[in-house]
Design an enzyme around this catalytic site. Structure first.
Site, PDB file in Angstrom:
ATOM      1  N   HIS A   1       0.867  -1.180   0.000  1.00 20.47           N
ATOM      2  CA  HIS A   1       0.000   0.000   0.000  1.00 20.47           C
ATOM      3  C   HIS A   1       0.901   1.226   0.000  1.00 20.47           C
ATOM      4  O   HIS A   1       2.088   1.122  -0.278  1.00 20.47           O
ATOM      5  CB  HIS A   1      -0.912  -0.016   1.219  1.00 20.47           C
ATOM      6  CG  HIS A   1      -1.858  -1.170   1.238  1.00 20.47           C
ATOM      7  ND1 HIS A   1      -2.813  -1.359   0.260  1.00 20.47           N
ATOM      8  CD2 HIS A   1      -1.997  -2.198   2.102  1.00 20.47           C
ATOM      9  CE1 HIS A   1      -3.493  -2.454   0.532  1.00 20.47           C
ATOM     10  NE2 HIS A   1      -3.020  -2.994   1.648  1.00 20.47           N
ATOM     11  N   THR A   2       0.327   2.366   0.406  1.00 16.65           N
ATOM     12  CA  THR A   2       1.076   3.623   0.437  1.00 16.65           C
ATOM     13  C   THR A   2       2.440   3.462   1.122  1.00 16.65           C
ATOM     14  O   THR A   2       2.515   3.030   2.265  1.00 16.65           O
ATOM     15  CB  THR A   2       0.270   4.676   1.219  1.00 16.65           C
ATOM     16  OG1 THR A   2      -1.073   4.588   0.787  1.00 16.65           O
ATOM     17  CG2 THR A   2       0.825   6.064   0.965  1.00 16.65           C
ATOM     18  N   GLN A   3       3.486   3.786   0.406  1.00 15.45           N
ATOM     19  CA  GLN A   3       4.826   3.714   0.988  1.00 15.45           C
ATOM     20  C   GLN A   3       5.350   5.083   1.394  1.00 15.45           C
ATOM     21  O   GLN A   3       6.317   5.195   2.132  1.00 15.45           O
ATOM     22  CB  GLN A   3       5.791   3.098  -0.022  1.00 15.45           C
ATOM     23  CG  GLN A   3       5.455   1.670  -0.359  1.00 15.45           C
ATOM     24  CD  GLN A   3       5.592   0.775   0.864  1.00 15.45           C
ATOM     25  OE1 GLN A   3       6.637   0.707   1.490  1.00 15.45           O
ATOM     26  NE2 GLN A   3       4.501   0.105   1.227  1.00 15.45           N
ATOM     27  N   SER A   4       4.766   6.128   0.866  1.00 24.40           N
ATOM     28  CA  SER A   4       5.184   7.484   1.239  1.00 24.40           C
ATOM     29  C   SER A   4       4.062   8.462   0.922  1.00 24.40           C
ATOM     30  O   SER A   4       3.240   8.189   0.045  1.00 24.40           O
ATOM     31  CB  SER A   4       6.426   7.864   0.447  1.00 24.40           C
ATOM     32  OG  SER A   4       6.146   7.809  -0.934  1.00 24.40           O
TER      33      SER A   4
END
Lengths: 296, 255, 277
Positions: free
Chosen positions: C39-42
């Site tokens: 999912h969202t890494q940053s």
């Protein structure tokens, strides 16, 4: 009416199950559901120039009930109210569904549901309960009233406003929205109204509503504050037939964003309601005197 | 003979717009033993008459504490009440867990109301056969709600449901104006007297067959039974006790 | 050879071998067996610090109006303080789209809170059962914790400022890890390093916060906003400030400008820009 139904429905077998047509094309279970509505306290809605009023004759079934507590006009979205007459738990089911519709509309479109769409979806929902023999129709008639915002609504709160004019900008001076009022019957049928009434005293109430100036096309339309007073008077008048029973008047209203409720559906403030009730009682007394004079 | 064809399930309206299955479920409530509830400015009280199946069996549970701030009293099918009260316990815990606040009594009552309504509109289910009085204190003060099998919920100042509960309601209506300013002890007395009025002639309230549940602004909802209620019974019905207790006093001297 | 349109302009399989999509996201044929979903890494568009201070009868909270795209000052009119009701304001740091998601969540929560009648009160906002900042913080921290436990965090650091059920000043934080923390002064992001020490000098403990006036609290927050603008390259000089007070309710100002800036200190900074010594 009742005898008419008796003659054609009872004993035929066509009235024992929902979703079944009789040979002359009627769904008796829906007609019986209407009977449940006809015994309920009178509920009305008035669509005024600058807002909508909902009012309810709440019959007091026991002395032990807490006064002014058991509220029955429900808020659906911030700007929408629902009043109903008939089986109270069915009404709550109706309200709960309306809330779900409003909330799912918000999550899809980031905006409040327009009145017309809400009425449409609720009409479809109620109609679905006439289609299957595994369910029964709603034993209520619901009145949905509210105000579609005439101002521009912020998308995602106040994050960025975008260009003020030009490509991607807004057309200036355009106004939409306004008051809306719909009534949905157990069959799922619904219409938009200027003045709507249901429940026991609906005949009296309708007669009174028809006397009001409500059609904006005819030039003048009563104001919200006049609407509040008329609503109180009509409920008091409609109660005359069941005078032996006590009742409480419950009233809510929605105004324009620039009006007294700031576009929200709220209870009519106590002071205003009591003033409206005082006038209603006075109007009733006046009527009695007139009748007495006529008799003389 | 005319047979009522409209009472076989809860998805059929009668020609008058009634749903007989729901009305029959209300009858099940009237079969249960009586429970009474009253609220004052500071307290909410439940009182219940417990039945036992036979001399040697235990007495049924009539008052169920649900959360620390409220409890319910039931009349009718006890197993239906258990389903509902378990649901209420879950919902109440969820409110404390997600928001760190005790659930409002109006909220929990309307949630069981909505649940009960579903049972009256779908084929293959039956309405709950139990009535509840829900009493306690929340952010808005002390409250008493009545729940019926139809899904109707009402907020009351006082209420009674169950067998012969009309007598209790008559008592409550007569004393209605006094409740608001009652002290805790006075309120208990009223509740017990109302309960007593619903008893048949040959019956008495005893420490064995009476339950009391109390919630207040300053106290958590608690169930009182057995010897805990002995003094309340004594002081409430002392006049009567004096008349009959001639022999009793003598025995006390002996012991 | 494959002449179908989807192969046009692509390296030929028979020459270069089959295309290896392993680096692509799950939705585009990536995710080889044995590799985890991601999912969202940053975060992408971000807001920087949020500051808040409790004082004797309420809380002051502030955040600037900038949303950065990496180091680019991309949006300059983004308001990162959201008023929930007259008892609670939420300040958002971190990903702006996640903030917008949370804002919609708060809106639907507010609509739901509005359903229940307010008893005998005409004005719903003056209801005694109004959701408090403490209730709201509990809710938000549960949302944050749930998302991080799904390995799909909402990339934010939040401050919830307002009042408790009993109208006492309340301030607490929640972040993308589901961590919660409460103190008389709080700051997220860069502010945790730069502003928090200054705020703690003004308000070392609960006792000091009970003695702090509204004016002093506002002054301290404004001073910190200025220091942050001096030193935080992802900040700007326009900001929002809200005061939640038990007497006067919420006072939100959206487009404030930093006043009395002095860049004299910059003269002494060495090692950046064009200086040689």
């Amino acid at each position: 009416m009742l005898t008419h139904i008796r003659q054609t429905s009872i004993g035929t077998g066509y009235d024992l199950s929902n979703s079944v047509f009789s040979p002359d094309g009627r769904n008796f279970q829906v007609e019986y559901a209407v009977k449940a509505v006809e015994n309920g306290g009178t509920a009305i809605g008035i669509r005024c120039k600058d807002g909508v009023v909902l009012a309810l004759e709440k019959l007091v079934t026991s002395k032990l009930l807490k006064k002014d507590a058991n509220k029955r006009i429900a808020t659906v979205d911030r700007n929408v109210g629902v009043v109903y007459s008939g089986l109270l738990p069915d009404g709550r089911h109706f309200v709960s569904r309306a809330r779900d519709e409003a909330s799912s509309w918000r999550s899809s479109y980031k905006a409040p549901i327009p009145g017309s769409s809400l009425a449409n979806r609720m009409g479809a929902y109620v109609q679905a309960y006439t289609l299957y023999n595994s369910v029964r129709p709603f034993g209520i008639t619901g009145i949905i009233g509210g105000w579609d915002a005439e101002t521009e609504l912020a998308v995602d709160g106040s994050v960025g406003s975008g260009p003020k004019v030009g490509a991607g900008g807004k057309k200036q001076g355009v106004k939409e929205g306004g008051p809306f009022l719909y009534m949905i019957e157990p069959s799922g049928l619904y219409w938009g109204y200027y003045g709507a009434a249901t429940g026991k005293g609906r005949q009296t109430a309708k007669a009174e509503l028809e006397k009001l100036k409500l059609d904006p096309k005819n030039g003048e339309c009563i104001s919200l504050e006049e609407g509040v007073k008329e609503a109180a008077r009509i409920i008091y008048l409609a109660h005359e037939d069941s005078k032996d029973k006590e009742f409480e008047l419950e009233m809510t209203w929605v105004s324009a964003v620039g009006g007294p409720t700031k576009g929200r559906h709220e209870e009519v403030p106590k002071a205003l309601r009591e003033e409206a009730e005082r006038l209603a009682k006075k109007a009733l007394e006046g009527e009695d005197e007139e009748e007495e004079k006529m008799e003389e | 003979m005319f047979r009522n064809n409209y009472d076989n399930d809860s998805v059929t309206f009668s020609p008058q717009g009634r749903i007989f299955q729901v009305e029959y479920a209300q009858e099940a409530v009237k079969q249960g033993s009586v429970v009474v509830g009253i609220v004052s400015k500071s307290h909410a009280i439940l009182a219940a008459l417990k039945r036992n199946a036979e001399e040697l069996s235990s007495y049924q549970r009539k008052i169920i504490p649900v959360d620390t701030h409220y409890g319910v009293a039931l009349a009718g099918l006890a197993s239906d009440a258990r389903v509902l009260s378990n649901f209420m316990k879950q919902q109440s815990l969820a409110s404390r867990l997600t928001y760190d606040r005790p659930i409002l009594l109006s909220e929990i009552t309307s949630r069981i109301g909505d649940r009960a309504q579903t049972n009256t509109q779908h084929y293959g289910r039956r309405p709950y056969g139990v009535g509840l009085l829900i009493a306690g204190v929340d952010a808005r003060g002390p409250h008493l709600f009545e729940f019926q099998p139809s899904g109707v919920t009402l907020e009351c100042v006082a209420g009674a449901i169950g067998a012969r509960s009309q007598m209790a309601r008559t008592y409550l209506e007569r004393n209605l104006d006094a409740f608001e300013d009652c002290s805790r002890d006075e309120l208990i007395k009223h509740a017990l007297r109302a309960l007593k009025d619903s008893l048949s002639q040959d019956k008495e309230l005893t420490v064995d067959n009476t339950s009391v549940g109390i919630g207040g602004l300053e106290e958590n909802f608690k169930l009182y039974e057995g010897q805990e209620i002995a003094s309340w019974l004594e002081t409430t019905f002392e006049n009567k006790a004096e008349g009959e207790a001639g022999g009793g006093e003598g025995m006390e001297v002996d012991s | 050879m494959n002449h179908l349109p989807q192969a046009w302009g692509r390296p030929r399989d028979d020459v270069y071998g089959a295309y290896n999509p392993h680096y692509l996201p799950h939705s585009h044929g990536g995710h080889q067996a044995g590799h985890p979903n991601q999912h969202t890494q940053s975060p992408i568009v971000t807001g920087t610090s949020v500051l808040a201070v409790k004082y004797n009868s309420g809380v002051v909270i502030a955040a600037d109006n900038l949303a950065s795209y990496g180091s680019l000052a991309r949006f300059t009119d983004v308001h990162r303080l959201k008023v929930f009701n007259k008892k609670a304001v939420v300040g958002f740091g971190g990903d702006v789209s996640d903030m917008q998601y949370l804002d919609r969540l708060l809106l639907s929560l507010h609509v739901e809170e509005n359903y229940a009648g307010s008893g005998d009160v005409d004005d719903k906002e003056s209801d005694v059962a109004l959701m408090s900042a403490k209730n709201l913080h509990t809710y938000l921290s549960k949302v944050m914790y749930k998302r991080r436990s799904e390995f799909n965090p909402l990339w934010n650091a939040l401050l919830v400022a307002g009042l408790t059920e009993s109208n006492e000043p309340f301030l607490a934080s929640a972040d993308l890890l589901g961590t919660t923390f409460s103190a008389p002064t709080l700051a997220t992001g860069f502010g945790a390093h730069l502003a928090q020490p200054i705020l703690r000098r003004v308000v070392p403990d609960e006792e000091a916060s009970k003695a702090l006036t509204r004016e002093k609290a506002v002054e301290a927050v404004k001073e910190c906003m200025k220091v942050l603008f001096y030193r935080d390259a992802r900040s700007m000089n326009e900001y929002s400030i809200a005061i939640v007070d038990k007497e006067s309710g919420v006072d939100l100002k959206l487009d404030e400008k930093l006043e009395g800036q002095s860049w004299a200190f910059a003269d002494r900074i060495r090692g950046y820009g064009t200086q040689t010594a």
